[in-house]
Motif scaffolding. Structure first.
Motif, short mmCIF file in Angstrom:
data_model
loop_
_atom_site.label_atom_id
_atom_site.label_comp_id
_atom_site.label_asym_id
_atom_site.label_seq_id
_atom_site.Cartn_x
_atom_site.Cartn_y
_atom_site.Cartn_z
N UNK A 244 0.83 -1.21 0.00
CA UNK A 244 0.00 0.00 0.00
C UNK A 244 0.87 1.26 0.00
N UNK A 245 0.45 2.23 -0.79
CA UNK A 245 1.10 3.53 -0.81
C UNK A 245 0.21 4.52 -0.06
N UNK A 246 0.84 5.31 0.78
CA UNK A 246 0.08 6.20 1.68
C UNK A 246 -0.11 7.57 1.04
N UNK A 247 -1.34 8.05 1.10
CA UNK A 247 -1.66 9.41 0.65
C UNK A 247 -2.18 10.15 1.87
N UNK A 248 -1.53 11.26 2.21
CA UNK A 248 -1.89 12.02 3.41
C UNK A 248 -2.73 13.23 3.01
N UNK A 274 5.23 6.94 1.20
CA UNK A 274 4.24 8.01 1.23
C UNK A 274 4.21 8.59 -0.18
N UNK A 275 3.16 8.24 -0.92
CA UNK A 275 3.09 8.67 -2.32
C UNK A 275 3.04 10.18 -2.44
N UNK A 313 0.65 16.30 -4.21
CA UNK A 313 -0.06 15.72 -5.35
C UNK A 313 -1.07 16.68 -5.97
N UNK A 314 -1.66 17.52 -5.15
CA UNK A 314 -2.65 18.43 -5.68
C UNK A 314 -3.30 19.26 -4.60
#
Length: 368
Positions: A244-248, A274-275, A313-314
């Motif tokens: 799993x890749x983490x998105x905060x 942490x992506x 990321x955005x």
């Protein structure tokens, strides 16, 4: 007028799938009492349960397929239900076929797993999860959503499937379909206003069952809406899903950034990537003058990304369309694609796909 044959009708009905079981109606032996009289076709569909919540969707799909047959001028569809014996036979058929459970946890699975986290509640983590999932679906990807926020589940309401009950076959749970996605949540098993008073072991058992015993398809993206903070459930999921890749998710406010950082640090401690960081509620565009207002401050998302050694990321705006869509159970990327917030989610989906998928699996973005 061409003659309509039984074979033509069955071939057409074989293109209609039960949305929950993901099998066609002919294969499931749901087609009954088929009668053809010139251009008139009459058929009964035996649903697995009499009160099937998707019965009208199935009826509409059957009618459309029948009317697409050359020579058919009228389609009459009756809805019935399987007997207990027939339903048991269907279960046995699934059992004999040894329906495989999800491969999401397999090391060689190609599904991209995104664990959406936040340091605290109130930053819009679940809203981001639901609408990012829908944006990926809008781009054409196969998407699944697991609402692992056991105490504060809200994904069913945001996707318009509150009150639905999953069915089980061969000791496995069939996920609920929503807007072309597969969804599972604790909210399907308890009443919306019932507090869930569970301790750690029971929580872990529920999470493990949702991961291992749900019939997830071979998905492109699997999004997990984690509970806020760094408690048992986020930690357990990270340990169970090493890929799993983490998105905060954070807001620009310093207080949100500080607590969100702890989630990222926990992920790194258990050797997860942490992506990136998504900054929610970044700004408000005035509907009258068009001026951009950063009502919660600015720079928090970029600051957090730098602290965690990852990327921003955005940035997602505050917009009335998002609130209205969430309240109506309709994700903005699918139902209001021209809105600024929908475009922001679609751009976010494209960036995540570019970062996580090999080039041959990416779907070229088409501007809605």
């Amino acid at each position: 007028m061409p003659e309509v044959t039984r074979e033509q009708v069955l071939n057409a009905l074989a293109q209609v799938k039960d949305p929950e079981l993901n099998r066609n109606l002919v294969e499931l032996n749901m087609v009954r009492d088929l009668r053809i009289d010139g251009g008139r076709v009459e058929v009964e569909i035996a649903l697995t349960v009499r009160g099937c919540p998707l019965r009208y969707e199935i009826k509409k799909d059957v009618e459309a397929k029948l009317l697409s047959i050359p020579g058919v001028t009228e389609a009459v569809v009756h809805l019935g239900a399987m007997t207990d014996e027939e339903r048991q036979q269907l279960i046995e058929k699934f059992r004999q076929e040894r329906v495989p459970k999800s491969r999401i946890m397999a090391e060689d699975s190609e599904t991209v797993i995104l664990a959406i986290s936040s340091g605290k509640g109130g930053v819009g983590k679940s809203t981001v999860t639901a609408n990012l999932a829908a944006a990926l679906r809008a781009r054409g990807y196969k998407v699944g959503v697991l609402d692992a926020d056991i105490y504060g589940f809200s994904i069913p309401g945001m996707l318009g499937i509150e009150g639905r009950k999953p069915v089980a076959f061969n000791k496995a749970i069939v996920p609920i379909p929503a807007h072309g996605m597969q969804v599972m949540s604790m909210g399907f098993f308890v009443e919306a206003d019932t507090p869930l008073i569970w301790r750690g072991p029971m929580l872990m058992g529920a999470v493990e069952q949702f991961l291992a015993d749900v019939l997830w398809d071979d998905l492109d993206f699997f999004l997990i809406d984690l509970p806020p903070g760094t408690g048992d459930v986020p930690l357990s999921i990270m340990q169970k899903l090493p890929r799993a890749q983490i998105v905060v998710v954070t807001t620009p406010q310093p207080a949100s950034v500080t607590v969100a950082q702890r989630t990222g640090i926990m992920a790194k401690k258990v050797e997860h990537e942490v992506l990136g960081v998504i900054e929610n509620m970044s700004y408000l565009v005035c509907s009258r003058c068009g001026e951009r207002h950063e009502i919660f401050g600015s720079g928090g998302g970029q600051q957090l990304a730098e602290k965690l050694g990852t990327r921003l990321l955005g940035q997602l705006p505050i917009q009335e369309e998002l609130r209205e869509a969430s309240d109506a159970g309709k994700p903005v990327a699918l139902y209001a694609p021209e809105s600024a917030v929908a475009k922001a989610f679609l751009e976010l989906a494209d960036r995540i796909a570019a970062l996580t998928l090999p080039a041959e699996r990416r779907i070229t973005a088409v501007t809605p």
